[in-house]
Scaffold this motif. Structure first.
Motif, PDB file in Angstrom:
ATOM      1  N   PRO A  50       0.722  -1.150   0.115  1.00  0.00           N
ATOM      2  CA  PRO A  50      -0.020   0.067   0.123  1.00  0.00           C
ATOM      3  C   PRO A  50       0.870   1.141   0.125  1.00  0.00           C
ATOM      4  N   PRO A  51       0.593   2.426  -0.544  1.00  0.00           N
ATOM      5  CA  PRO A  51      -1.053   2.591  -0.604  1.00  0.00           C
ATOM      6  C   PRO A  51      -1.392   2.049  -2.016  1.00  0.00           C
ATOM      7  N   HIS A  52      -0.416   2.171  -2.998  1.00  0.00           N
ATOM      8  CA  HIS A  52      -0.791   1.670  -4.329  1.00  0.00           C
ATOM      9  C   HIS A  52       0.243   0.630  -4.890  1.00  0.00           C
ATOM     10  N   PRO A  53      -0.072  -0.503  -4.968  1.00  0.00           N
ATOM     11  CA  PRO A  53       0.907  -1.477  -6.000  1.00  0.00           C
ATOM     12  C   PRO A  53       1.661  -0.696  -7.248  1.00  0.00           C
ATOM     13  N   THR A  54       2.874  -0.869  -7.521  1.00  0.00           N
ATOM     14  CA  THR A  54       3.610  -0.267  -8.383  1.00  0.00           C
ATOM     15  C   THR A  54       4.616  -1.390  -9.055  1.00  0.00           C
ATOM     16  N   LEU A  55       4.663  -0.946 -10.357  1.00  0.00           N
ATOM     17  CA  LEU A  55       5.655  -1.705 -11.178  1.00  0.00           C
ATOM     18  C   LEU A  55       6.748  -0.727 -11.691  1.00  0.00           C
ATOM     19  N   ARG A  56       8.127  -1.403 -11.629  1.00  0.00           N
ATOM     20  CA  ARG A  56       9.041  -0.462 -12.488  1.00  0.00           C
ATOM     21  C   ARG A  56       9.198  -1.281 -13.878  1.00  0.00           C
ATOM     22  N   VAL A  57       9.043  -0.424 -14.839  1.00  0.00           N
ATOM     23  CA  VAL A  57       8.985  -1.044 -16.188  1.00  0.00           C
ATOM     24  C   VAL A  57      10.155  -0.315 -16.831  1.00  0.00           C
ATOM     25  N   GLU A  58      10.957  -1.325 -17.618  1.00  0.00           N
ATOM     26  CA  GLU A  58      11.906  -0.640 -18.406  1.00  0.00           C
ATOM     27  C   GLU A  58      11.697  -0.843 -19.794  1.00  0.00           C
ATOM     28  N   THR A  59      11.622   0.408 -20.662  1.00  0.00           N
ATOM     29  CA  THR A  59      11.210   0.329 -21.956  1.00  0.00           C
ATOM     30  C   THR A  59      12.519   0.465 -23.033  1.00  0.00           C
ATOM     31  N   LYS A  60      12.118   0.010 -24.068  1.00  0.00           N
ATOM     32  CA  LYS A  60      13.464  -0.047 -24.960  1.00  0.00           C
ATOM     33  C   LYS A  60      14.265   1.357 -25.364  1.00  0.00           C
TER      34      LYS A  60
END
Length: 128
Positions: A50-60
């Motif tokens: 919490p408070p918000h699930p997060t993702l770290r996303v690697e873009t090309k």
């Protein structure tokens, strides 16, 4: 006694207003653009906290992004729960990017992980 009560009432009202304003700023969408973008990449980190699930996303082409999901209950209702995705999975996130272009941050309304679709905010998904 009356002055003491009215001072407490004013102080209580001010504190209440600050709490409501802070909650609105945190949970609102005012920090994000109205138009939605699609972000494709690879999951590098997953947090279901919490408070918000997060993702770290690697873009090309654009580096590492922070992708915020809904609150834990809302995210869970979409079917996105701990264990359904892992670091290294491909992801496509549809959502609203931060108004601050220097910030690589998005509030996702839908994510697709390894071909499975999770509608976090189905009522907010813009279709053309």
């Amino acid at each position: 006694m009356i002055q003491s009560l009215s001072s407490r009432a004013v102080l209580g009202s001010v504190l209440g207003l600050l709490l409501v304003t802070g909650a609105y700023a945190h949970h609102g969408w005012s920090w994000a653009e109205a138009d939605q973008i699609e972000l494709s990449g690879t999951i590098r980190e997953i947090s279901m906290a919490p408070p918000h699930p997060t993702l770290r996303v690697e873009t090309k082409n654009d580096g590492l992004w922070l992708v915020e999901l809904g609150n834990p209950r809302l995210t869970e209702r979409s079917g996105f729960v701990e264990g359904v995705a892992k670091v290294g999975d491909p992801i496509v996130a549809l959502g609203n990017r931060s108004l601050d272009r220097a910030e690589k941050r998005m509030k996702a309304v839908r994510i697709t992980v390894a071909g499975k679709v999770y509608d976090i905010y189905p009522e907010r998904i813009q279709t053309n």
